[in-house]
Design a protein around this motif. Structure first.
Motif, PDB file in Angstrom:
ATOM      1  N   GLY A   1      29.678  40.203  36.629  1.00 20.10           N
ATOM      2  CA  GLY A   1      30.837  40.798  35.989  1.00 20.10           C
ATOM      3  C   GLY A   1      31.770  39.795  35.358  1.00 20.10           C
ATOM      4  O   GLY A   1      32.566  40.152  34.475  1.00 20.10           O
ATOM      5  N   ASP A   2      31.693  38.547  35.795  1.00 14.64           N
ATOM      6  CA  ASP A   2      32.553  37.508  35.231  1.00 14.64           C
ATOM      7  C   ASP A   2      32.050  37.002  33.887  1.00 14.64           C
ATOM      8  O   ASP A   2      32.772  36.308  33.167  1.00 14.64           O
ATOM      9  CB  ASP A   2      32.658  36.333  36.203  1.00 14.64           C
ATOM     10  CG  ASP A   2      33.357  36.709  37.505  1.00 14.64           C
ATOM     11  OD1 ASP A   2      34.040  37.753  37.530  1.00 14.64           O
ATOM     12  OD2 ASP A   2      33.215  35.956  38.490  1.00 14.64           O
TER      13      ASP A   2
ATOM     14  N   ALA B   1      31.321  46.881  44.173  1.00 11.63           N
ATOM     15  CA  ALA B   1      30.974  45.556  43.652  1.00 11.63           C
ATOM     16  C   ALA B   1      32.121  44.772  43.051  1.00 11.63           C
ATOM     17  O   ALA B   1      32.003  43.558  42.883  1.00 11.63           O
ATOM     18  CB  ALA B   1      29.862  45.689  42.604  1.00 11.63           C
ATOM     19  N   TRP B   2      33.230  45.403  42.729  1.00 10.70           N
ATOM     20  CA  TRP B   2      34.308  44.691  42.038  1.00 10.70           C
ATOM     21  C   TRP B   2      34.866  43.543  42.867  1.00 10.70           C
ATOM     22  O   TRP B   2      35.285  42.518  42.330  1.00 10.70           O
ATOM     23  CB  TRP B   2      35.423  45.678  41.678  1.00 10.70           C
ATOM     24  CG  TRP B   2      36.557  45.092  40.895  1.00 10.70           C
ATOM     25  CD1 TRP B   2      37.794  44.759  41.356  1.00 10.70           C
ATOM     26  CD2 TRP B   2      36.560  44.759  39.491  1.00 10.70           C
ATOM     27  NE1 TRP B   2      38.572  44.251  40.342  1.00 10.70           N
ATOM     28  CE2 TRP B   2      37.832  44.249  39.181  1.00 10.70           C
ATOM     29  CE3 TRP B   2      35.603  44.864  38.474  1.00 10.70           C
ATOM     30  CZ2 TRP B   2      38.183  43.833  37.897  1.00 10.70           C
ATOM     31  CZ3 TRP B   2      35.948  44.459  37.195  1.00 10.70           C
ATOM     32  CH2 TRP B   2      37.225  43.939  36.919  1.00 10.70           C
ATOM     33  N   HIS B   3      34.876  43.689  44.174  1.00 10.84           N
ATOM     34  CA  HIS B   3      35.448  42.655  45.047  1.00 10.84           C
ATOM     35  C   HIS B   3      34.652  41.343  45.008  1.00 10.84           C
ATOM     36  O   HIS B   3      35.122  40.334  45.518  1.00 10.84           O
ATOM     37  CB  HIS B   3      35.553  43.160  46.487  1.00 10.84           C
ATOM     38  CG  HIS B   3      34.283  43.758  46.988  1.00 10.84           C
ATOM     39  ND1 HIS B   3      33.927  45.065  46.724  1.00 10.84           N
ATOM     40  CD2 HIS B   3      33.277  43.230  47.694  1.00 10.84           C
ATOM     41  CE1 HIS B   3      32.756  45.303  47.275  1.00 10.84           C
ATOM     42  NE2 HIS B   3      32.334  44.214  47.866  1.00 10.84           N
ATOM     43  N   TRP B   4      33.462  41.366  44.442  1.00  8.16           N
ATOM     44  CA  TRP B   4      32.700  40.120  44.311  1.00  8.16           C
ATOM     45  C   TRP B   4      33.005  39.407  42.996  1.00  8.16           C
ATOM     46  O   TRP B   4      32.435  38.349  42.726  1.00  8.16           O
ATOM     47  CB  TRP B   4      31.193  40.409  44.397  1.00  8.16           C
ATOM     48  CG  TRP B   4      30.758  41.043  45.682  1.00  8.16           C
ATOM     49  CD1 TRP B   4      30.146  42.248  45.832  1.00  8.16           C
ATOM     50  CD2 TRP B   4      30.883  40.505  47.006  1.00  8.16           C
ATOM     51  NE1 TRP B   4      29.897  42.498  47.155  1.00  8.16           N
ATOM     52  CE2 TRP B   4      30.337  41.440  47.900  1.00  8.16           C
ATOM     53  CE3 TRP B   4      31.423  39.320  47.521  1.00  8.16           C
ATOM     54  CZ2 TRP B   4      30.297  41.243  49.283  1.00  8.16           C
ATOM     55  CZ3 TRP B   4      31.395  39.112  48.893  1.00  8.16           C
ATOM     56  CH2 TRP B   4      30.833  40.066  49.757  1.00  8.16           C
ATOM     57  N   THR B   5      33.869  39.973  42.169  1.00  7.64           N
ATOM     58  CA  THR B   5      34.205  39.352  40.891  1.00  7.64           C
ATOM     59  C   THR B   5      35.495  38.543  41.002  1.00  7.64           C
ATOM     60  O   THR B   5      36.246  38.653  41.972  1.00  7.64           O
ATOM     61  CB  THR B   5      34.400  40.398  39.779  1.00  7.64           C
ATOM     62  OG1 THR B   5      35.610  41.125  40.020  1.00  7.64           O
ATOM     63  CG2 THR B   5      33.231  41.362  39.711  1.00  7.64           C
ATOM     64  N   ASP B   6      35.776  37.776  39.969  1.00 10.45           N
ATOM     65  CA  ASP B   6      37.077  37.156  39.760  1.00 10.45           C
ATOM     66  C   ASP B   6      37.788  38.028  38.734  1.00 10.45           C
ATOM     67  O   ASP B   6      37.437  37.991  37.548  1.00 10.45           O
ATOM     68  CB  ASP B   6      36.908  35.729  39.230  1.00 10.45           C
ATOM     69  CG  ASP B   6      38.233  35.076  38.858  1.00 10.45           C
ATOM     70  OD1 ASP B   6      39.303  35.708  39.047  1.00 10.45           O
ATOM     71  OD2 ASP B   6      38.196  33.933  38.366  1.00 10.45           O
TER      72      ASP B   6
END
Length: 274
Positions: A115-116, A133-138
């Motif tokens: 996502g980054d 899954a958003w919590h694994w992004t910056d």
């Protein structure tokens, strides 16, 4: 997920072990690849009301929409979006998860990426989704990337299955998890909010919560919680002893051998700023 999704439960009340050293975020993010089959077979799905809410908030049907499902994992959400008639492309960084996705959904394209740094062209999709899954992004990188690939009038949808901590047995199980792993399960749930999702405040998120449940065998429930990163990174022996004790607790609460898991799906949806 916020901080990574809570592993729902576990541990006997008569002894409190020394909390293990905190694994790195990267180790937790990569831990799923070795457990992709377990993840696919036992993780909960999402209720139809979630997708109804997305259509209501965007004012458009999913049928015919071009959707990018990011951090697609084994394809649980991707398959549901496809079933609603969306034209879905999946983006997944992990080898193991992508391989499991391809076995389960050979007709849906999955592209390797994060996502980054989305491997998608500008203004190419109507909806960008992140299921668990958003919590694994910056977010400082992921928000601009989502805005880049969205078409005018598009939307970003983030959602998480969170434990319904108002259910007594789930609250008790969460307390055992907190004692065993030294984490604050309720804090993780509180962190599923607009400020955590986009610390810059660039996006104006609308929040919806959908409550649902599923009834599954205890073995499925234990395999589900064992597929969460907090379990996967602490070693097989540590996890096995933990889940064995949790089985005893659950059999006392559910003597018929079936668990009623209760979830609240938290949905955050935002359209690009004008």
């Amino acid at each position: 997920m916020t901080t990574p999704p809570s592993a729902h439960h576990p541990l006997g009340a008569d002894r409190t072990p020394e909390p293990p050293a905190e694994p790195t975020r990267t180790a937790r993010a990569h831990s799923f690849n070795a457990a992709a089959a377990q993840y696919a077979a036992n993780r909960p799905s999402y209720p139809p009301a979630l997708f109804d809410a997305i259509e209501d908030l965007t004012g458009r049907p999913l049928s015919g929409a071009r959707v990018a499902d990011i951090g697609a994992g084994t394809g649980i959400a991707t398959a549901l979006l496809h079933a609603r008639g969306a034209n879905v492309v999946a983006v997944e960084p992990g080898d193991g998860m992508a391989a499991q996705f391809r076995r389960a959904l050979p007709g849906i394209p999955v592209i390797r990426g994060t996502g980054d740094d989305l491997p998608l062209t500008d203004a190419s999709v109507d909806l960008v989704t992140y299921a668990q899954a958003w919590h694994w992004t910056d977010p400082a990188r992921a928000v601009p990337e989502a805005l880049r690939v969205l078409r005018p009038g598009g939307a970003l949808a983030l959602w998480w299955n969170t434990d319904a901590l108002d259910v007594p047995w789930i609250a008790e199980a969460a307390a055992r998890t907190e004692r065993h792993f030294g984490i604050d399960v309720s804090a993780e749930k509180r962190n599923v909010n607009a400020r955590a999702a986009d610390p810059t405040g660039l996006l104006d998120f609308t929040r919806r919560t959908v409550r649902w449940s599923r009834r599954v065998p205890i073995d499925t429930h234990l395999a589900n919680i064992g597929s969460h990163s907090v379990f996967l990174v602490h070693g097989a022996e540590h996890t096995a002893s933990f889940l064995a004790e949790e089985r005893e607790h659950l059999l006392r609460t559910f003597p018929d051998g079936f668990v009623e898991e209760v979830y609240e799906v938290v949905l955050l949806l935002a359209e690009p700023p004008a």
